[in-house]
Write a protein that holds these residues in place. Structure first.
Motif, mmCIF file in Angstrom:
data_model
loop_
_atom_site.group_PDB
_atom_site.id
_atom_site.type_symbol
_atom_site.label_atom_id
_atom_site.label_comp_id
_atom_site.label_asym_id
_atom_site.label_seq_id
_atom_site.Cartn_x
_atom_site.Cartn_y
_atom_site.Cartn_z
ATOM 1 N N VAL B 49 19.577 96.525 1.311
ATOM 2 C CA VAL B 49 20.264 98.143 2.600
ATOM 3 C C VAL B 49 22.181 98.547 1.147
ATOM 4 O O VAL B 49 21.432 99.683 0.956
ATOM 5 C CB VAL B 49 20.718 97.636 3.827
ATOM 6 C CG1 VAL B 49 21.891 98.363 4.036
ATOM 7 C CG2 VAL B 49 19.636 97.039 4.627
ATOM 8 N N VAL B 52 19.835 100.299 -1.938
ATOM 9 C CA VAL B 52 19.523 101.445 -1.771
ATOM 10 C C VAL B 52 20.668 102.500 -1.342
ATOM 11 O O VAL B 52 20.901 103.932 -2.251
ATOM 12 C CB VAL B 52 18.717 101.692 -0.369
ATOM 13 C CG1 VAL B 52 18.417 102.675 -0.157
ATOM 14 C CG2 VAL B 52 17.182 100.423 -1.324
ATOM 15 N N SER B 53 21.269 101.974 0.241
ATOM 16 C CA SER B 53 22.458 102.633 0.291
ATOM 17 C C SER B 53 23.727 103.042 -1.057
ATOM 18 O O SER B 53 24.209 104.616 -1.589
ATOM 19 C CB SER B 53 23.217 102.153 1.026
ATOM 20 O OG SER B 53 24.085 101.166 0.607
ATOM 21 N N ILE B 56 22.033 104.940 -3.696
ATOM 22 C CA ILE B 56 21.672 107.403 -3.299
ATOM 23 C C ILE B 56 23.481 107.542 -3.185
ATOM 24 O O ILE B 56 23.811 108.796 -3.914
ATOM 25 C CB ILE B 56 22.067 107.144 -2.049
ATOM 26 C CG1 ILE B 56 20.766 106.766 -0.846
ATOM 27 C CG2 ILE B 56 22.176 108.198 -0.659
ATOM 28 C CD1 ILE B 56 20.286 106.316 0.752
ATOM 29 N N MET B 57 24.508 106.974 -3.251
ATOM 30 C CA MET B 57 25.585 106.942 -2.831
ATOM 31 C C MET B 57 26.429 107.267 -4.996
ATOM 32 O O MET B 57 26.370 108.612 -5.292
ATOM 33 C CB MET B 57 27.487 106.314 -2.318
ATOM 34 C CG MET B 57 27.381 106.273 -1.218
ATOM 35 S SD MET B 57 28.304 104.923 -0.184
ATOM 36 C CE MET B 57 27.795 103.665 -0.821
ATOM 37 N N TYR B 60 24.658 110.570 -5.428
ATOM 38 C CA TYR B 60 25.177 111.582 -5.313
ATOM 39 C C TYR B 60 26.929 111.895 -5.899
ATOM 40 O O TYR B 60 27.116 113.186 -5.896
ATOM 41 C CB TYR B 60 26.171 111.395 -3.787
ATOM 42 C CG TYR B 60 27.366 112.154 -3.173
ATOM 43 C CD1 TYR B 60 26.756 113.904 -2.756
ATOM 44 C CD2 TYR B 60 27.687 112.113 -3.010
ATOM 45 C CE1 TYR B 60 28.501 114.544 -2.005
ATOM 46 C CE2 TYR B 60 29.131 113.277 -2.667
ATOM 47 C CZ TYR B 60 29.217 114.630 -2.382
ATOM 48 O OH TYR B 60 30.293 115.147 -2.451
ATOM 49 N N VAL B 105 23.881 112.397 5.042
ATOM 50 C CA VAL B 105 22.756 110.893 4.112
ATOM 51 C C VAL B 105 24.011 109.930 3.563
ATOM 52 O O VAL B 105 23.556 108.672 4.072
ATOM 53 C CB VAL B 105 21.816 112.185 3.949
ATOM 54 C CG1 VAL B 105 21.673 110.898 2.246
ATOM 55 C CG2 VAL B 105 20.672 112.149 3.954
ATOM 56 N N LEU B 106 25.253 110.837 3.345
ATOM 57 C CA LEU B 106 26.648 109.829 2.534
ATOM 58 C C LEU B 106 26.964 109.485 4.011
ATOM 59 O O LEU B 106 27.084 107.933 4.166
ATOM 60 C CB LEU B 106 26.863 111.197 3.003
ATOM 61 C CG LEU B 106 27.357 111.730 1.174
ATOM 62 C CD1 LEU B 106 27.827 112.511 0.212
ATOM 63 C CD2 LEU B 106 26.250 110.736 -0.165
ATOM 64 N N SER B 109 24.561 105.645 4.314
ATOM 65 C CA SER B 109 24.945 105.437 3.235
ATOM 66 C C SER B 109 25.899 104.505 3.507
ATOM 67 O O SER B 109 25.504 103.398 2.864
ATOM 68 C CB SER B 109 24.820 106.275 1.887
ATOM 69 O OG SER B 109 23.080 107.001 1.810
ATOM 70 N N ALA B 112 26.419 101.478 6.405
ATOM 71 C CA ALA B 112 25.379 100.881 6.235
ATOM 72 C C ALA B 112 25.983 99.693 4.873
ATOM 73 O O ALA B 112 25.495 98.755 5.103
ATOM 74 C CB ALA B 112 24.042 101.529 5.815
ATOM 75 N N HIS B 113 26.375 99.997 4.183
ATOM 76 C CA HIS B 113 26.458 99.615 3.316
ATOM 77 C C HIS B 113 27.668 98.670 3.131
ATOM 78 O O HIS B 113 27.885 97.981 3.040
ATOM 79 C CB HIS B 113 26.942 100.289 1.552
ATOM 80 C CG HIS B 113 27.599 100.267 0.354
ATOM 81 N ND1 HIS B 113 26.591 99.819 -0.632
ATOM 82 C CD2 HIS B 113 29.214 99.864 -0.122
ATOM 83 C CE1 HIS B 113 27.227 99.224 -1.357
ATOM 84 N NE2 HIS B 113 28.355 99.303 -1.315
#
Ligand code: HEM
Ligand code: SF4
Ligand code: FES
Lengths: 251, 257
Positions: B49, B52-53, B56-57, B60, B105-106, B109, B112-113
């Protein structure tokens, strides 16, 4: 040579321990570290003192019992087991700190002895294969790619000493568990349980109060068998694959 | 395969003057807590997790960094860019739709992170209840040791950063200004610039270890790839840190005004 030892003394699991200073004289550079402790213990016994409890068995680097934290490094200055560490690695007048492995999964039994039955329980939940009983099949009937058999063999050299846990800033047993998972998971014989094995073993190590891996690499650097960080990646790969394949972690 | 036997069967436990009095005990393994079987309770899943997060960051941040460099082409271009983000997809979708998707989404993330980081941190504390009197580092990097505190500071930075440059609530020039005015106001202020610089250096360290760690957590590394994964981590971390520092430092040193 003459040495000053600071040794963790703890009477039992519930009483708080502390470092106690001892002096050992006439240590031969050819002694192993454990033999040096034997000398100290004989002296303590003669002095009517309680000898220092420490684990050992084979004294030839294969059983993995003799884990000690020596001067802040698991198994001391050489990348080997404590029984294979020789006093020539130290010099006259050295002060040596000796502590037990420290992890939630390894409670201290007494002095330098920790209870490592958590490792047995991790192995018990998944460290096996299902094989038919009876006459052993012809070994060549199941071909194993050379690459896989080499990697499985490397993983299989893990002696369950626990140095990886002791060295890890997170107290994680990941290198140990990964070695078991890779060892069996790479072989054709280990395939039937491959998915459930990794899920169960990781669930068990989490339940045993070991930490999670943050890929720092202290474990591999002190592992007497040099189990590599690649092994941990393999476990992660297997576990995520098992979840994708819909394997259930429950037993 | 390892034997399944009870450990600590050969240890001297006992108080005595002769070896005859030294007892040998066999510990009966006590089950410590039943294994938790939920997917997201697995430390390995938590790491995935995080990975993946984190990725994503990072994606971005790469886009964000490139956007920031618009500051070099002047106020108009920068404000235009800032306006464009809000209008992507128009007229097919209402204003700010895409921006809000990115924001959500951010946000997911970050949450979750942070959840995974915190829960692994707590687990690591349980895993070392008694500290070593002496503990040496054998090979760990500074970057790998600063993930948790560094990450915490980065979180504070993100909150402040949004209040400063997006909302304008804590901006020296206030909220009723153009993005470019807020940018200049912040980085003409020495303490704010310093906080920004420190946060970006921490981000660089975070990514130096984080990118390698994420690849490892997702099971994508091996001995052959080790060097290239580490090189990738260095390059991305350095480019992002340098890219993000370029604009504030240029303002602080008067190259942009
Ligand atoms: C919200 C504040 C943040 C906190 C508290 C935080 C905390 C952490 C911690 C503690 C780790 C280590 C995980 C572990 O190995 O157990 C980590 C890993 C990581 N972080 Fe962050 N971090 C934050 C923000 C960020 C940001 C903004 C990015 C990306 C731009 C990022 C990218 C990563 C990556 C890629 C990893 C590696 C994941 C892995 O090991 O699988 N983090 N973070
Ligand atoms: S992986 Fe290495 S350090 Fe860990 S238990 Fe096995 S042999 Fe010991
Ligand atoms: S006593 Fe067996 S490995 Fe050291």
């Amino acid at each position: 040579m003459n040495l000053t030892l600071k040794v963790w003394r703890q009477v039992n699991p519930t009483v708080k321990g502390k470092m106690v200073t001892y002096h050992v004289t006439d240590v031969s550079p050819d002694m192993s570290f454990l033999e040096m402790l034997d000398v100290l213990n004989e002296q303590l016994i003669l002095d009517n003192d309680d000898p220092i409890a420490f684990d050992h068995d084979c004294r030839e680097g294969i059983c993995g019992s003799c884990g000690l934290m020596i001067n802040g490094i698991a198994h001391g200055p050489q990348q080997t087991t404590t029984c294979q560490l020789h006093m020539r690695s130290f010099s006259d007048g050295d002060v040596i700190d000796i502590e037990p492995w420290r992890s939630g999964g390894f409670p201290v039994v007494k002095d330098l002895v920790v209870d490592r039955s958590s490792f047995d329980r991790i192995i018990a939940v998944g460290g096996y294969i299902s094989a038919p009983t009876g006459t052993a099949p012809e070994a060549h009937s199941v071909p194993v790619p050379k690459q896989d058999s080499d990697a499985a063999f490397d993983a299989a050299t893990c002696i369950d000493c626990g140095a990886c846990v002791a060295a890890c800033p997170n107290g994680s047993s990941m290198l140990f568990t990964a070695a078991k998972v890779a060892h069996l998971g790479l072989m054709p014989q280990g395939q039937p349980e491959r998915d459930t094995r990794v899920l169960k073993m990781v669930a068990q190590q989490d339940a045993e109060n070991f930490g999670g891996c943050t890929n720092i690499g202290e474990c591999s650097a002190v592992c007497p068998k040099g189990i590599s960080m690649e092994t941990i990646s393999r476990l992660n790969h297997d576990l995520l694959g098992a979840l994708r394949a819909g394997a259930v972690p429950a037993s | 395969m390892s034997r399944v036997t009870s450990r600590s069967s050969v240890c001297h436990v006992g108080r005595g003057r002769t070896f005859a009095a030294v007892a040998t005990v066999t510990q009966q393994p006590a089950q410590r807590g039943a294994p938790n079987t939920g997917r997201f309770s697995s430390s390995v899943v938590k790491k995935a997790v995080m990975a993946v997060s984190g990725i994503i960051m990072i994606l971005y941040l790469i886009a964000h960094m490139i956007g920031n460099l618009k500051a070099f082409s002047g106020a108009e271009s920068f404000n235009e860019y800032s306006g464009w983000i809000r209008t992507i997809g128009e007229p097919a979708v209402p204003t700010q739709t895409v921006l809000w998707i990115i924001r959500l989404v951010l946000l997911a993330s970050v949450v979750a992170h942070f959840w995974a980081a915190y829960s692994l941190w707590a687990q690591a504390r349980r895993a070392r209840p008694v500290a070593y009197v002496t503990k040496k580092r054998v090979q760990q990097s500074f970057a790998s040791r600063t993930l948790r505190w560094g990450g915490t500071i980065i979180l504070l930075f993100i909150i402040w950063h949004i209040l400063d440059l997006t909302v304008g609530a804590v901006n020296p020039a206030g909220g009723d200004t153009t993005p470019y005015e807020r940018l200049i106001a912040s980085f003409s202020n020495i303490p704010i610039t310093l906080f920004y610089v420190v946060s970006m250096l921490l981000l660089g360290l975070h990514l130096r270890h984080g990118i390698w760690s994420a690849m490892q957590s997702l099971g994508q590394t091996n001995r052959r790839r080790e060097r290239s994964v580490n090189a990738l981590a260095y390059v991305v971390a350095t480019v992002l840190t340098a890219g993000f520092l370029l604009v504030p430092l240029s303002i602080a040193f008067g190259l942009i005004d």
